[in-house]
Design a protein around this motif. Structure first.
Motif, PDB file in Angstrom:
ATOM      1  N   ASP A  77       0.965  -1.139  -0.160  1.00 36.59           N
ATOM      2  CA  ASP A  77      -0.031   0.329  -0.288  1.00 36.59           C
ATOM      3  C   ASP A  77       1.353   1.071  -0.237  1.00 36.59           C
ATOM      4  O   ASP A  77       0.280   2.448  -0.554  1.00 36.59           O
ATOM      5  CB  ASP A  77      -1.181   0.265   1.196  1.00 36.59           C
ATOM      6  CG  ASP A  77      -1.778  -1.222   1.126  1.00 36.59           C
ATOM      7  OD1 ASP A  77      -2.475  -1.735   0.248  1.00 36.59           O
ATOM      8  OD2 ASP A  77      -2.112  -1.311   2.152  1.00 36.59           O
ATOM      9  N   TYR A  78       1.844   1.282   0.884  1.00 32.60           N
ATOM     10  CA  TYR A  78       3.310   2.428   0.614  1.00 32.60           C
ATOM     11  C   TYR A  78       4.047   2.831  -0.627  1.00 32.60           C
ATOM     12  O   TYR A  78       3.889   3.763  -0.783  1.00 32.60           O
ATOM     13  CB  TYR A  78       3.233   2.207   2.552  1.00 32.60           C
ATOM     14  CG  TYR A  78       2.404   2.553   3.349  1.00 32.60           C
ATOM     15  CD1 TYR A  78       1.852   3.943   3.545  1.00 32.60           C
ATOM     16  CD2 TYR A  78       3.199   1.352   4.392  1.00 32.60           C
ATOM     17  CE1 TYR A  78       1.471   3.407   5.024  1.00 32.60           C
ATOM     18  CE2 TYR A  78       1.919   1.537   5.719  1.00 32.60           C
ATOM     19  CZ  TYR A  78       1.433   2.592   5.554  1.00 32.60           C
ATOM     20  OH  TYR A  78       0.859   2.674   6.829  1.00 32.60           O
ATOM     21  N   ILE A  79       4.109   1.654  -1.017  1.00 35.49           N
ATOM     22  CA  ILE A  79       4.913   0.973  -1.953  1.00 35.49           C
ATOM     23  C   ILE A  79       4.001   2.273  -2.855  1.00 35.49           C
ATOM     24  O   ILE A  79       4.343   2.698  -4.223  1.00 35.49           O
ATOM     25  CB  ILE A  79       5.449  -0.207  -2.386  1.00 35.49           C
ATOM     26  CG1 ILE A  79       6.519  -0.209  -1.208  1.00 35.49           C
ATOM     27  CG2 ILE A  79       6.459  -0.008  -3.761  1.00 35.49           C
ATOM     28  CD1 ILE A  79       7.012  -1.727  -1.215  1.00 35.49           C
ATOM     29  N   ILE A  80       3.405   1.705  -3.401  1.00 35.77           N
ATOM     30  CA  ILE A  80       1.614   1.842  -4.948  1.00 35.77           C
ATOM     31  C   ILE A  80       1.575   3.170  -4.473  1.00 35.77           C
ATOM     32  O   ILE A  80       1.607   4.014  -5.491  1.00 35.77           O
ATOM     33  CB  ILE A  80       0.916   0.583  -4.352  1.00 35.77           C
ATOM     34  CG1 ILE A  80       1.013  -0.768  -4.842  1.00 35.77           C
ATOM     35  CG2 ILE A  80      -0.334   1.402  -5.758  1.00 35.77           C
ATOM     36  CD1 ILE A  80      -0.427  -1.847  -5.096  1.00 35.77           C
ATOM     37  N   THR A  81       0.975   3.358  -3.502  1.00 38.17           N
ATOM     38  CA  THR A  81       1.255   4.788  -2.853  1.00 38.17           C
ATOM     39  C   THR A  81       2.496   6.437  -3.661  1.00 38.17           C
ATOM     40  O   THR A  81       2.095   7.078  -3.903  1.00 38.17           O
ATOM     41  CB  THR A  81       0.922   5.272  -2.138  1.00 38.17           C
ATOM     42  OG1 THR A  81      -0.326   4.740  -1.549  1.00 38.17           O
ATOM     43  CG2 THR A  81       0.253   6.793  -1.964  1.00 38.17           C
ATOM     44  N   THR A  82       3.422   5.501  -2.936  1.00 41.97           N
ATOM     45  CA  THR A  82       4.840   6.785  -3.277  1.00 41.97           C
ATOM     46  C   THR A  82       4.912   6.602  -4.179  1.00 41.97           C
ATOM     47  O   THR A  82       5.182   7.568  -5.114  1.00 41.97           O
ATOM     48  CB  THR A  82       5.871   6.148  -2.897  1.00 41.97           C
ATOM     49  OG1 THR A  82       6.189   5.767  -0.836  1.00 41.97           O
ATOM     50  CG2 THR A  82       6.960   6.703  -2.796  1.00 41.97           C
ATOM     51  N   LEU A  83       5.174   4.965  -5.076  1.00 46.22           N
ATOM     52  CA  LEU A  83       5.080   5.262  -6.848  1.00 46.22           C
ATOM     53  C   LEU A  83       4.316   6.066  -7.772  1.00 46.22           C
ATOM     54  O   LEU A  83       5.251   6.208  -8.312  1.00 46.22           O
ATOM     55  CB  LEU A  83       5.021   3.824  -6.971  1.00 46.22           C
ATOM     56  CG  LEU A  83       6.094   2.646  -6.829  1.00 46.22           C
ATOM     57  CD1 LEU A  83       6.678   0.951  -7.257  1.00 46.22           C
ATOM     58  CD2 LEU A  83       8.024   3.123  -6.815  1.00 46.22           C
ATOM     59  N   SER A  84       2.884   5.912  -7.306  1.00 50.67           N
ATOM     60  CA  SER A  84       2.181   6.373  -8.432  1.00 50.67           C
ATOM     61  C   SER A  84       2.493   7.667  -8.672  1.00 50.67           C
ATOM     62  O   SER A  84       2.239   8.532  -9.042  1.00 50.67           O
ATOM     63  CB  SER A  84       1.111   6.190  -7.652  1.00 50.67           C
ATOM     64  OG  SER A  84      -0.073   6.668  -6.271  1.00 50.67           O
ATOM     65  N   GLY A  85       2.847   8.678  -7.213  1.00 51.02           N
ATOM     66  CA  GLY A  85       3.019   9.707  -6.794  1.00 51.02           C
ATOM     67  C   GLY A  85       4.243  10.176  -7.912  1.00 51.02           C
ATOM     68  O   GLY A  85       4.334  10.954  -8.535  1.00 51.02           O
ATOM     69  N   VAL A  86       5.391   9.378  -7.486  1.00 48.90           N
ATOM     70  CA  VAL A  86       6.618   9.111  -8.326  1.00 48.90           C
ATOM     71  C   VAL A  86       6.292   9.028  -9.651  1.00 48.90           C
ATOM     72  O   VAL A  86       7.060  10.398 -10.952  1.00 48.90           O
ATOM     73  CB  VAL A  86       7.654   8.408  -7.895  1.00 48.90           C
ATOM     74  CG1 VAL A  86       8.783   8.734  -8.480  1.00 48.90           C
ATOM     75  CG2 VAL A  86       7.992   8.947  -6.309  1.00 48.90           C
ATOM     76  N   LEU A  87       5.974   8.224  -9.995  1.00 48.04           N
ATOM     77  CA  LEU A  87       5.502   7.987 -11.983  1.00 48.04           C
ATOM     78  C   LEU A  87       4.489   8.831 -11.851  1.00 48.04           C
ATOM     79  O   LEU A  87       4.418   9.632 -13.236  1.00 48.04           O
ATOM     80  CB  LEU A  87       4.914   6.602 -12.295  1.00 48.04           C
ATOM     81  CG  LEU A  87       5.241   5.287 -11.559  1.00 48.04           C
ATOM     82  CD1 LEU A  87       4.505   4.137 -12.228  1.00 48.04           C
ATOM     83  CD2 LEU A  87       6.549   5.363 -12.299  1.00 48.04           C
TER      84      LEU A  87
END
Length: 179
Positions: A77-87
């Motif tokens: 959950d945290y990784i996906i949220t962070t990655l979606s923001g970065v992407l």
């Protein structure tokens, strides 16, 4: 910290990670060999083959990192949220720089499709700026052309795929015209 309990508790993840790393190293090794062999057979310059090897290496690294995250069961959950923001930020930046991506993609297409090669003399059919020059080098973003009078022109790779191009055999061959 008791390392023996850590090893026992995470033995499956440790073994999976080791296997993954060995497989990735083998894939990287064999893909490098395959690209170099293809480059020799197709007479591609070494630095162009190295560029493709670098792209493959980056792709394998990203896939490996994702696989390690999955193996170790990191809270996605945290990784996906962070990655979606970065992407999202990267996507906006890359959209703003679409010509750079277009030139990189075109450079890769030129590398594998071989419409022309270094040493070929080409005529670019552009109504505003027609060019006849020898291909000196094909790089990531642009192709370096050398005109008959010794001038160097950098020409974007994406335009080489968009414009009509004639491969001229030799500037000095006499042309025969028939009626």
């Amino acid at each position: 910290m008791d390392y023996s309990n850590f090893i026992i508790q995470y033995s499956g993840a440790i073994i999976s990670t080791i296997i993954l790393l060995v497989v990735v190293m083998l894939v990287r090794y064999f893909s490098t060999k395959a690209v170099k062999k293809y480059a020799v057979i197709s007479e591609i310059l070494e630095h162009r083959a190295n560029l493709v090897i670098k792209y493959i290496s980056v792709l394998l690294t990203v896939i490996t990192m994702i696989a390690i995250i999955v193996i170790w069961g990191v809270d996605t959950d945290y990784i996906i949220t962070t990655l979606s923001g970065v992407l999202a930020v990267i996507g906006v930046a890359l959209f703003a720089q679409w010509s750079i991506l277009s030139n990189i993609t075109s450079g890769i297409i030129l590398l594998f499709s071989f419409p022309f090669k270094i040493g070929d003399i080409i005529r670019i059919h552009d109504k505003d700026f027609p060019i006849e020059a020898e291909i000196d080098d094909i790089r990531t973003f642009h192709t370096l052309l050398k005109t008959q009078d010794g001038q160097y022109i950098t020409y974007p790779n994406n335009l080489l795929l968009q414009k009509g191009i004639t491969i001229v055999k030799n500037w000095y061959e006499p042309q025969e015209f028939t009626d």
